[in-house]
Write an enzyme that holds these catalytic residues in place. Structure first.
Site, mmCIF file in Angstrom:
data_model
loop_
_atom_site.group_PDB
_atom_site.id
_atom_site.type_symbol
_atom_site.label_atom_id
_atom_site.label_comp_id
_atom_site.label_asym_id
_atom_site.label_seq_id
_atom_site.Cartn_x
_atom_site.Cartn_y
_atom_site.Cartn_z
ATOM 1 C CG HIS A 245 25.552 -17.965 -2.913
ATOM 2 N ND1 HIS A 245 24.046 -18.382 -2.879
ATOM 3 C CD2 HIS A 245 25.724 -17.304 -1.583
ATOM 4 C CE1 HIS A 245 23.646 -17.956 -1.601
ATOM 5 N NE2 HIS A 245 24.655 -17.324 -1.064
ATOM 6 N NE ARG B 222 19.928 -16.658 0.033
ATOM 7 C CZ ARG B 222 20.881 -16.288 0.722
ATOM 8 N NH1 ARG B 222 21.659 -15.644 -0.176
ATOM 9 N NH2 ARG B 222 20.900 -16.934 1.722
ATOM 10 C CG ASN C 218 23.609 -6.922 10.317
ATOM 11 O OD1 ASN C 218 24.052 -6.115 10.924
ATOM 12 N ND2 ASN C 218 22.778 -7.776 10.295
ATOM 13 N N GLY D 267 29.530 -14.247 -1.462
ATOM 14 C CA GLY D 267 29.375 -13.185 -0.543
ATOM 15 C C GLY D 267 30.167 -13.501 0.604
ATOM 16 C CB ALA D 268 29.133 -15.593 3.170
ATOM 17 C CG ASP E 115 27.849 -13.822 -4.775
ATOM 18 O OD1 ASP E 115 28.535 -14.361 -5.239
ATOM 19 O OD2 ASP E 115 27.411 -14.089 -3.384
ATOM 20 C CD GLU F 45 22.487 -19.501 -5.649
ATOM 21 O OE1 GLU F 45 22.919 -20.049 -4.532
ATOM 22 O OE2 GLU F 45 22.503 -18.283 -5.481
#
Ligand SMILES: NC(=O)C1=CN([C@@H]2O[C@H](COP(=O)(O)OP(=O)(O)OC[C@H]3O[C@@H](n4cnc5c(N)ncnc54)[C@H](O)[C@@H]3O)[C@@H](O)[C@H]2O)C=CC1
Ligand SMILES: O=C(O)C(=O)COP(=O)(O)O
Length: 303
Positions: free
Chosen positions: A276, A226, A148, A278-279, A250, A255
């Site tokens: 992190h 990741r 995707n 990205g979303a 990212d 983390e």
């Protein structure tokens, strides 16, 4: 049913869950507390922060559904859940555009020193002469993982007139103007490498010392997939030696990235880093929230 939402979910999605007639709790619990609470939970909703490890699942005496509001399932022990007959849900593709846009942002930020320029200006320095960068135009980008997100990245980089290569052992053809190649070709021919694979035993430290040795001098690396797909110790050395011109990250193997190695990495001038996110757009979270709530309520109906 008791639905426990352990990581932040979109507001609209939360409202829908709360109106569904089930008992909904949404206080974030750290691992020990979560384990204590698990025996009361039927549906556990998480994002990437909560690690749904075997001991968490074992403690879920009534647990029926683990819902990951997002894509990657590397924080969920899917095998253990399967063994226990617990359904695992996620939202593949729902946040892909946001990640693709961020990955391209990181590429450009690396090539054009956007972060360093900002930091320099904020500290009163006019570093115009030091900040000569690179164009993306006509240069080669290697996309590792052509699912995707990899495809969304490719579509957008084709509009920049880049020469786009992709490596994905599970993809044999594409309608896009992208050349499918092997991994060594990605390493040897790319000016930019962007990673979009899930974290699995096969992809852990896929980008390692040997991989950096094969790469062109001055390559730019972006990891919005990741932490741990890139060996961050090897990346640190490659950034210090100049083999890698800059890296946009990212995600991190640890983390938040607060151990010694990650701190050292973040101190380098040729790192652009985001926590992190990205979303983390309004649009992606709205889609993810909508889809995960639909899936949870559908699944509950079947029980
Ligand atoms: N930074 C962030 O906030 C986000 C990060 N992600 C990460 O991005 C990853 C990719 O997401 P999608 O593109 O939606 O998943 P996807 O499943 O559509 O695509 C992943 C692709 O990687 C390929 N692949 C698997 N093993 C491979 C290997 N060894 N070498 C090369 N390719 C391999 C698969 O064949 C697949 O086509 C997720 O698994 C997640 O870890 C996803 C969303 C947000
Ligand atoms: O969907 C994914 O795989 C992500 O990495 C997004 O993570 P998050 O939900 O923002 O913690």
């Amino acid at each position: 049913m008791r639905i426990h939402v352990n990581d932040p979910l979109d507001k609209v999605a939360m409202e829908r869950l709360k109106k569904s007639g089930h008992t909904v709790t949404d206080v974030h619990l750290e691992k020990d507390e979560l384990i204590k609470e698990m025996s009361d939970i039927d549906v556990l909703v998480v994002r990437s922060a909560t690690k749904v490890t075997a001991d968490v699942i074992e403690a879920g005496k009534r647990l029926k559904i683990i819902a990951r509001a997002g894509t990657g399932l590397d924080n969920v022990d899917v095998e253990k859940a399967k063994e226990k007959g617990i359904k695992v849900l996620n939202t593949p593709g729902a946040n892909g555009i946001s990640v693709a846009e961020l990955a391209i942002g990181l590429m450009i930020a690396c090539a054009r020193h956007i972060a360093k320029g900002t930091l320099d200006l904020k500290s009163g320095e006019w570093t115009k002469k030091q900040l000569k960068g690179h164009e993306l135009y006509k240069r080669t980008v290697g996309i590792i993982g052509f699912g995707n997100i990899g495809k969304e990245v490719a579509k957008r980089l084709l509009a920049f007139d880049m020469n786009v290569l992709a490596y994905d052992p599970f993809i044999k053809e594409t309608d896009l103007n992208v050349k499918l190649v092997d991994l060594d070709t990605i390493f040897k021919e790319s000016d930019f490498i962007t990673i979009h694979v899930p974290k699995t035993p096969e992809t852990t430290h896929l980008i390692n010392k040997e991989a950096f040795e094969l790469m062109k001098d001055g390559v730019i690396i972006v990891n919005a997939a990741r932490g741990g797909v890139v060996d961050e110790e090897a990346l640190y050395n490659a950034l210090v030696s100049g083999k890698v011109y800059a890296a946009g990250l990212d995600v991190f193997e640890v983390e938040p990235p607060n151990d010694e190695l990650r701190k050292k990495l973040l101190e380098l001038p040729n790192i652009v880093a985001t926590p992190h996110i990205g979303a983390s757009t309004k649009e992606a979270q709205l889609r993810v929230g909508q889809i995960i709530v639909d899936k949870i309520l559908n699944e509950i109906e079947k029980i």
